[in-house]
Design an enzyme around this catalytic site. Structure first.
Site, PDB file in Angstrom:
ATOM      1  N   HIS A  76      -2.887  13.578  -5.059  1.00 42.98           N
ATOM      2  CA  HIS A  76      -4.150  13.267  -5.720  1.00 42.98           C
ATOM      3  C   HIS A  76      -4.792  14.515  -6.303  1.00 42.98           C
ATOM      4  O   HIS A  76      -4.531  15.643  -5.853  1.00 42.98           O
ATOM      5  CB  HIS A  76      -5.141  12.635  -4.733  1.00 42.98           C
ATOM      6  N   ASP A 128      -4.232   9.816  -9.185  1.00 44.89           N
ATOM      7  CA  ASP A 128      -2.913  10.294  -8.782  1.00 44.89           C
ATOM      8  C   ASP A 128      -2.433  11.312  -9.810  1.00 44.89           C
ATOM      9  O   ASP A 128      -2.585  11.095 -11.017  1.00 44.89           O
ATOM     10  CB  ASP A 128      -1.890   9.148  -8.774  1.00 44.89           C
ATOM     11  N   GLU A 136      -8.506   5.426  -1.042  1.00 47.30           N
ATOM     12  CA  GLU A 136      -7.579   5.585   0.077  1.00 47.30           C
ATOM     13  C   GLU A 136      -8.110   6.532   1.153  1.00 47.30           C
ATOM     14  O   GLU A 136      -7.359   7.139   1.903  1.00 47.30           O
ATOM     15  CB  GLU A 136      -6.208   6.030  -0.436  1.00 47.30           C
TER      16      GLU A 136
END
Length: 596
Positions: A533, A366, A342
């Site tokens: 994260h 995550d 991401e």
């Protein structure tokens, strides 16, 4: 590595043997001992530390001992020519502080003053550290606890520990300088970490930020700008080593048939080659007539946006991210790349820190869920046991974590670990691949399809979770949580795992608890984590990260490292008696390492 990835050479460590400049008896009597100290440091560092390509760290000793300013200048000139980025000054005696100190603005500095009774090495250490503080050039002090005899060449254990911690962190600082962070795409779903802050990279890390639109991947696919022979080899390897799981993820109307899944494999393998080429270049492309594309972006780290503009239409980037972040692929066992899911550049930076300190792959995850013992018992009907008895954190991401994170590599005692690539065996690489199933992507999340990796990290692996955050008005801050991966009862794992996403890799993590309010229980760690994260590195490397952060002038806002292991520049002691408050004040006072 089979090929050189970056421009320039690996940074070297410069050893500066300083000496009492008074000739006519004093200096002459100290020449051999002083130079032997320097040689002992070189022997320690070159026999212990390695660069990310597996080659031994290189050291450079000044051409002579340094007693006066002319010799300091000669040493500085030699170090510039040799590519020195880290310096260690050593001495067994008194020296002229301001004349013999390292005055270079951007080298990371330490001074070892010998603890002996014959000559006042400790007096010089204190004097020159005061000079460093007065001139705004922070340096790390190294002073052994026990008095040594003048003729000894042995380095005490406590001095070794500081030399190695300083050198590892210093080399990480010097290695980042001049490299790039490559954004492939831009901001992912509004995630703050993927709003890439160029000022941070330039001012704190000495890096530049590069960016390409994701459409560049499609252009290279369409125009054939990739190594066709390597692509065929990679595709055969993927089919042989990446077992495809049954699609129990998607509803019937979203499932792809085998032909569609085969097309996805062709796409994502090709995409992996192209992303790698974007990061580091590929001389094969020049042979094909694509000289510009062959250059790459000199990227020591990068990130792929993916969601949603890409994944709503094309196969996802999970395979690309997972394989590049791993220590093996169709080329064999090799050093991992650092590629953030991401395009979370801040987590990518945390991954880069961990990688440069350990030379091992890093897990991107995550920080998804805190499971209390009570909640687990309510949902599963079973009590948590062992390390997990007080609860645990579910680390899970969309199938992009390094396959090394399966924990299928072993230390000398057979316990799970993650190794530098040169220590990984073929059997261990295969075990990591065998432990991973490639599940068809959840097409409610990833409309374009693709595959996500799924594995369960073996329990009992010491690890460190890290996160870098940017706070407006404050700047960057680092969070550190040392702990362990844990095994759960398989039935408990299955129930908890499938409540989240049964097609993604899972790591169950328990931090080490302390009296600090951030670490009083597992819930507090999760509750105080600064972003969605985290980067997970094998081993307890919190102390090394704290040292590295101080070199970069990044304060640490949360950690569970013993105060006895905190090692920062000596001038940090002038900013107050509370170590963490002093860290903030020192970082604010000195400002970014590469500030203009």
């Amino acid at each position: 590595m089979t090929a050189k990835r970056f421009q320039g050479q690996w940074p070297k460590i410069g050893i500066r043997p300083t000496i009492d400049g008074r000739m006519g008896g004093v200096r002459e009597s100290l020449e051999t001992q002083t130079m032997n100290m320097a040689k002992s440091v070189v022997s320690l560092l070159t026999s212990t530390l390695k660069y990310p390509d597996g080659s031994p760290v290189e050291c450079v000793i000044a051409d002579s001992t340094i007693g006066r300013v002319a010799e300091s200048a000669a040493c500085a000139e030699k170090f510039r020519k040799e590519g020195v980025g880290v310096t260690i000054t050593v001495t067994p005696c008194w020296c002229y502080g301001s004349e013999t100190m390292d005055m270079e603005q951007h080298t990371v500095k330490a001074v070892w003053g010998f603890n002996g009774t014959e000559r006042p090495g400790a007096v010089y250490l204190a004097a020159v550290l005061a000079g460093h503080a007065q001139k705004g050039l922070p340096a790390f002090g190294i002073y052994g606890r026990d008095v040594q005899d003048a003729g000894t060449t042995e380095i005490p254990a406590d001095v070794k520990e500081k030399l190695l911690r300083f050198a590892k962190a210093g080399l990480a600082v010097a290695t980042m300088r001049g490299k790039s962070y490559l954004s492939i795409g831009a901001v992912c779903m509004g995630i703050a970490g993927s709003i890439v802050n160029t000022d941070f990279f330039e001012d704190y890390l000495g890096m530049r930020c590069e960016g390409v639109d994701e459409v560049e991947i499609i252009r290279r696919m369409t125009e054939g700008i990739y190594d066709k022979e390597e692509y065929e080899k990679a595709l055969i390897w993927a089919k042989a080593n990446c077992k495809e799981g049954e699609d129990n993820i998607n509803r019937a109307d979203l499932k792809k048939d085998q032909a569609g899944r085969d097309k996805d494999w062709e796409f994502i393998v090709k995409m992996t080659l192209i992303v790698r080429d974007l990061m580091i270049g590929n001389p094969k492309l020049k042979e094909m007539g694509f000289g510009e594309e062959a250059l790459g972006h000199n990227a020591i780290a990068g990130g792929f946006q993916g969601q949603r503009q890409w994944t709503d239409f094309y196969a996802n980037g999970d395979f690309t991210e997972a394989i590049l972040n791993s220590s093996f692929d169709w080329t064999g066992i090799r050093s991992p790349y650092i590629l953030a899911t991401e395009n979370d550049a801040l987590n990518g930076t945390a991954m880069l820190f961990g990688y440069l300190l350990t030379n091992t792959a890093q897990i991107f995850a995550d920080v998804r869920t805190y499971w209390s013992p009570e909640a687990v018992e309510r949902v599963t009907g079973k009590k948590l046991e062992g390390l997990a008895s007080a609860g645990m954190i579910h680390l899970i991401n969309s199938g992009a974590a390094t396959l090394d994170g399966s924990g299928c590599q072993n230390d000398k005692d057979g316990k799970p670990t993650m190794k530098p690539f040169w220590n990984i065996t073929e059997a261990e690489a295969k075990a990591c691949l065998d432990a991973t199933t490639w599940m068809p992507a959840n097409r409610e999340y990833f409309r374009g399809g693709g595959f996500s990796s799924k594995f369960l990290t073996r329990g009992g692996m010491p690890c460190t979770m890290v996160r870098l955050n940017l706070v407006k008005g404050l700047g960057p801050v680092l969070q550190i949580a040392e702990g362990w991966t844990v095994d759960l009862d398989p039935a408990v794992h299955k129930i908890l795992d499938e409540r989240t996403d049964k097609g993604w890799p899972t790591t169950w993590f328990v931090p080490r608890l302390t009296d600090d309010s951030n670490f009083k229980d597992v819930y507090s760690v999760m509750n105080n984590w600064g972003a969605n994260h985290g980067s997970i590195s094998c081993g307890h490397i919190g102390a090394d990260l704290i040292t590295l952060a101080s070199m970069l002038r990044i304060p640490v806002c949360m950690h569970n490292v013993s105060s006895d292991n905190i090692y920062r520049p000596s001038s940090w002691n002038a900013f107050g008696m509370d170590k963490e408050s002093a860290d903030y004040r020192a970082c604010q006072t000195y400002g970014p390492l590469y500030k203009k």
